[in-house]
Design a protein around this motif. Structure first.
Motif, PDB file in Angstrom:
ATOM      1  N   UNK A  62      18.460  44.615 -29.139  1.00  0.00           N
ATOM      2  CA  UNK A  62      19.403  43.362 -29.602  1.00  0.00           C
ATOM      3  C   UNK A  62      18.847  43.860 -31.475  1.00  0.00           C
ATOM      4  N   UNK A  63      18.339  44.284 -31.566  1.00  0.00           N
ATOM      5  CA  UNK A  63      17.816  44.805 -33.294  1.00  0.00           C
ATOM      6  C   UNK A  63      18.647  46.123 -33.240  1.00  0.00           C
ATOM      7  N   UNK A  64      18.654  47.026 -32.634  1.00  0.00           N
ATOM      8  CA  UNK A  64      19.119  48.315 -31.792  1.00  0.00           C
ATOM      9  C   UNK A  64      19.995  48.707 -32.183  1.00  0.00           C
ATOM     10  N   UNK A  96       9.503  41.892 -34.210  1.00  0.00           N
ATOM     11  CA  UNK A  96       9.058  42.642 -35.595  1.00  0.00           C
ATOM     12  C   UNK A  96       9.248  42.612 -36.610  1.00  0.00           C
ATOM     13  N   UNK A  97       8.626  42.830 -37.748  1.00  0.00           N
ATOM     14  CA  UNK A  97       9.606  42.950 -39.389  1.00  0.00           C
ATOM     15  C   UNK A  97      10.196  43.902 -38.903  1.00  0.00           C
ATOM     16  N   UNK A 102      15.960  45.220 -39.450  1.00  0.00           N
ATOM     17  CA  UNK A 102      17.534  45.549 -39.286  1.00  0.00           C
ATOM     18  C   UNK A 102      18.392  45.275 -38.727  1.00  0.00           C
ATOM     19  N   UNK A 103      17.652  43.578 -38.500  1.00  0.00           N
ATOM     20  CA  UNK A 103      19.211  42.875 -37.984  1.00  0.00           C
ATOM     21  C   UNK A 103      19.924  42.427 -39.411  1.00  0.00           C
ATOM     22  N   UNK A 128       6.441  35.230 -42.246  1.00  0.00           N
ATOM     23  CA  UNK A 128       6.190  35.787 -41.990  1.00  0.00           C
ATOM     24  C   UNK A 128       4.998  36.456 -43.173  1.00  0.00           C
ATOM     25  N   UNK A 129       5.661  36.528 -44.156  1.00  0.00           N
ATOM     26  CA  UNK A 129       5.376  36.592 -45.568  1.00  0.00           C
ATOM     27  C   UNK A 129       4.909  35.630 -46.093  1.00  0.00           C
TER      28      UNK A 129
END
Length: 134
Positions: A62-64, A96-97, A102-103, A128-129
């Motif tokens: 999805x991100x790629x 992932x982060x 990227x998304x 995540x932060x």
């Protein structure tokens, strides 16, 4: 890529898109972006094949795919982006982060105004932060 070899390669890839696994579709989109090969026919074929299988895409695919279309500045594929929003939101906790980043960048670059998706990305990034150790 230019010339006879490029045309042959594009034809071969286009002929196999319907048989590709989701990760291969996203990798093909990624390769087109990296090689600055934005042949409209091939990009349309990648988008069409991807949309029909979007529920099978994992976070990386999805991100790629989002990154590739944003890198190529392909703004005329709203249906592809729409089809990515639901699976992305469903899997956002598994991103992932890097996939989140990227998304998020892709959504911004393409000016894709899907507020629920943007909220899901923001929420996942914030969590995540807060979980990160100094």
């Amino acid at each position: 890529m230019k010339g006879e070899h490029a045309s042959f390669l594009l034809a071969q890839v286009s002929a196999r898109l319907s048989q590709m696994e989701p990760r291969n579709l996203s990798s093909t989109a990624w390769a087109c972006a990296v090689l600055q090969q934005s042949d409209a026919t091939l990009i349309d074929a990648i988008a069409g094949s991807s949309m029909s299988r979007m529920s099978e895409f994992g976070p990386l695919a999805l991100a790629n795919t989002a990154w590739a279309f944003a890198t190529m500045s392909v703004r005329n594929h709203g249906p592809l982006l729409d089809s990515m929003a639901g699976p992305s939101m469903a899997l956002i906790s598994e991103f992932s982060s890097q996939e989140l980043a990227n998304t998020a960048w892709s959504v911004a670059k393409l000016r894709f105004g899907n507020v629920p998706l943007m909220d899901a990305i923001a929420s996942a990034a914030i969590s995540r932060l807060t979980e990160a150790k100094p």
